[in-house]
Design an enzyme around this catalytic site. Structure first.
Site, mmCIF file in Angstrom:
data_model
loop_
_atom_site.group_PDB
_atom_site.id
_atom_site.type_symbol
_atom_site.label_atom_id
_atom_site.label_comp_id
_atom_site.label_asym_id
_atom_site.label_seq_id
_atom_site.Cartn_x
_atom_site.Cartn_y
_atom_site.Cartn_z
ATOM 1 C CD GLU A 124 57.084 -17.504 29.577
ATOM 2 O OE1 GLU A 124 56.907 -16.737 29.641
ATOM 3 O OE2 GLU A 124 57.155 -18.463 29.692
ATOM 4 C CE1 TYR A 150 59.659 -15.758 29.045
ATOM 5 C CE2 TYR A 150 61.987 -15.522 28.393
ATOM 6 C CZ TYR A 150 60.792 -15.506 28.412
ATOM 7 O OH TYR A 150 60.666 -14.157 27.192
#
Length: 595
Positions: A23, A286
């Protein structure tokens, strides 16, 4: 392709394969955006299942998200999932975003309610908008059918809104699970979780979801700890539980960023090992737009190897749903793939099939985009190529230095330095460049090398790849005449040559297409992904010549004699494509002896 289809494809293989994804978020500055794309390029070579980009609610930030998503899908060539939130988004703006990404060939959306608007403590439904992610999922399915793959968020500890004093009550947690089930029933395909640091909480969440009939993939969201203050800020915002042992480990080293990052890599690795041991084969990292920790965790897990980067084709195909059948390209844009993609975006069909049509007459016109570079690369180009040029031999020397790896940039390449297969023949390339044959593209001959070779392999294990030796270069008319005389004595060689004005000479017809790369794999027809195509060569030549002035000469002041020398070469030299069709016994470089 939908993310759910890629996950199902991977898990159906039943070979303990683990897939991963990354991400990113939209940076605030132009330099930040370009730095992000350079980082993405380095990360996607490891073949993530997808990458996603977070949504900027409203205004220019939303536009930036759409632009980044488009570039990810079509230029970085990675399956892209775009976040979409309800924050500050009337229905017409939501539909505009969905219609835009659909037109760009993007099929994946992460549907979220979104954070409270800036300056507010609670989420506020905008007039004409939706109140929650469930409404957004229902809208996407009702208006767009099955086109989009929809992912939703799951909260192992409960949504932050229901967490009080560090924990959600049993009733609030169960209500949150029931709401997640409603999102799934409304059409969600995949669940990606909020970050967590207690793996047992995540595993309990998965089991609880299964108990209430949620059967779709649940992908754990892993956020590596990169620095202490950022970790405390993020976990505080998300109301994430931090186990005591993690705080005990961080407290003594919190002022040492390198030590914190190293601990974060260790922690992330151990969390993922435990998750994988439970039978879950998907991981979502992430990244916070940083590559080192995420890649280090994947390396520790044995999921990637820096020395073995696999590729399905010799070139990277966009993840755009409209190009899924594209499997043949002219070789000329090998070092400028983004330009090729930009010039073929308008095509309604792409070359495919073993001996299918390899060209399309509707190449897009050249634009300023073809000659723009990320700022970091532009600086490197100035450092390495804006050197005084007093004679044509100085130009030869710069080309030679690039071929020998002494320079890391080239005006004719979007790629970083020499490619692995170029290093096989770099000394021969250096030698002919010093003679005035200024190479911009090449490949060595290959006869039946295993397809997982780190230097020339493609297509995955179990196959064999083949290549005809290929050279593309600029040279003076005199040198071209000498080369043509040599080729008349060696019928295995085919050539094409054209100058900027369009004067053409060749020993092949303009309709002849020559496959210069092919692969043989179990239970598949022969794959022929790279060709030398005369019609495409004549399209490419305009771009190749323009780079002399718009890629190199522009680095000098207007009155600099170096600029004049480069423009003289551009206007007088020929661009030549040369193939040795004997890929077993040929010796392409021998042609240049005594010239």
């Amino acid at each position: 392709m939908k993310v759910i289809e890629k996950i199902r494809e991977a898990t159906a293989a039943n070979d303990d394969r683990v897939v991963f994804s990354f991400e990113f978020f939209p940076p605030r500055t132009e330099d930040g955006v370009e730095n992000l794309f350079e980082r993405m390029e380095r990360m996607v070579v490891h073949n993530p299942t997808f990458c996603d980009i977070t949504w900027g609610a409203g205004g220019s930030t939303a536009d930036l998200t759409l632009e980044i998503a488009n570039r990810m899908q079509n230029m970085v060539c990675v399956e892209t999932m775009m976040h979409l939130t309800c924050t500050n988004m009337p229905v017409e703006e939501i539909d505009n975003a969905l219609t835009t990404i659909k037109s760009k060939g993007i099929q994946n959306v992460l549907a979220l309610r979104g954070d409270p608007p800036h300056g507010q403590d609670k989420f506020v439904q905008v007039e004409g908008g939706f109140a929650c992610a469930l409404d957004l999922v229902k809208h996407i399915r009702s208006q767009y059918g099955d086109y989009f793959g929809i992912t939703v968020a799951g909260y192992p500890e409960g949504h932050p809104d229901v967490i009080q004093d560090g924990v959600a009550s049993a009733e609030a947690y169960q209500n949150d699970l029931a709401y997640l089930k409603r999102k799934v029933d409304a059409g969600a395909d995949v669940i990606v979780t909020q970050l967590f640091y207690d793996t047992d909480i995540f595993l309990k969440f998965v089991n609880d979801c299964r108990q209430i009939g949620i059967t779709i993939p649940i992908v754990p969201g892993i956020m590596p700890i990169n620095n202490y203050r950022g970790f405390i800020r993020m976990t505080g915002f998300c109301k994430t539980k931090i186990p005591d042992e993690i705080m005990d480990a961080l407290e003594p080293i919190k002022e040492n960023e390198d030590a914190v990052r190293a601990y974060g890599i260790h922690l992330g690795t151990e969390m993922c090992k435990k998750i994988m041991a439970s039978g879950i084969k998907t991981l979502h990292l992430y990244t916070l737009n940083m590559e080192k920790s995420a890649l280090a965790i994947l390396t520790n897990l044995g999921l990637i190897e820096e020395s073995r980067i696999s590729r399905s084709l010799p070139w990277r195909r966009p993840a755009n749903v409209f190009r899924v059948k594209e499997n043949v390209r002219p070789i000329f844009w090998a070092n400028r793939p983004k330009s090729y993609i930009a010039r073929t975006l308008g095509w309604d069909q792409y070359p495919q099939g073993r001996w299918g049509d390899s060209h399309n007459a509707s190449y897009g016109a050249l634009s300023d985009y073809q000659f723009m570079r990320p700022r970091a690369r532009d600086r490197k180009l100035r450092e390495e190529w804006a050197v005084p040029l007093n004679r044509v031999e100085d130009i030869y020397e710069n080309f030679m230095k690039f071929c020998l790896g002494e320079l890391k940039s080239s005006p004719w390449s979007d790629l970083d330095g020499l490619q692995p297969e170029t290093r096989i023949i770099n000394e021969q390339l250096g030698s002919i460049n010093l003679k005035g044959f200024l190479t911009i593209n090449s490949q060595p001959s290959v006869s039946g090398v295993q397809s997982d070779s780190p230097s020339v392999g493609w297509g995955g294990p179990g196959g064999y790849v083949y290549q005809k030796a290929y050279l593309e270069f600029f040279c003076s008319p005199d040198k071209l005449n000498a080369l043509v005389d040599k080729c008349k004595q060696l019928p295995r060689l085919t050539y094409m040559a054209v100058n900027k004005q369009g004067s053409w000479t060749s020993n092949v017809n303009k309709t002849d297409v020559n496959a210069v790369t092919w692969g043989v794999f179990p239970a598949k027809e022969i794959i022929q992904p790279t060709v030398v195509d005369p019609e495409s060569f004549l399209v490419w030549k305009d771009e190749a010549f323009e780079i002399w002035s718009r890629g190199w000469a522009k680095l000098y002041p207007e009155t600099d004699p170096s600029k004049k020398l480069l423009e003289e070469v551009e206007s007088s030299y020929y661009l030549v494509s040369l193939v040795d069709n004997d890929y077993i016994n040929g010796d392409l470089f021998s042609v240049f002896k005594d010239i």
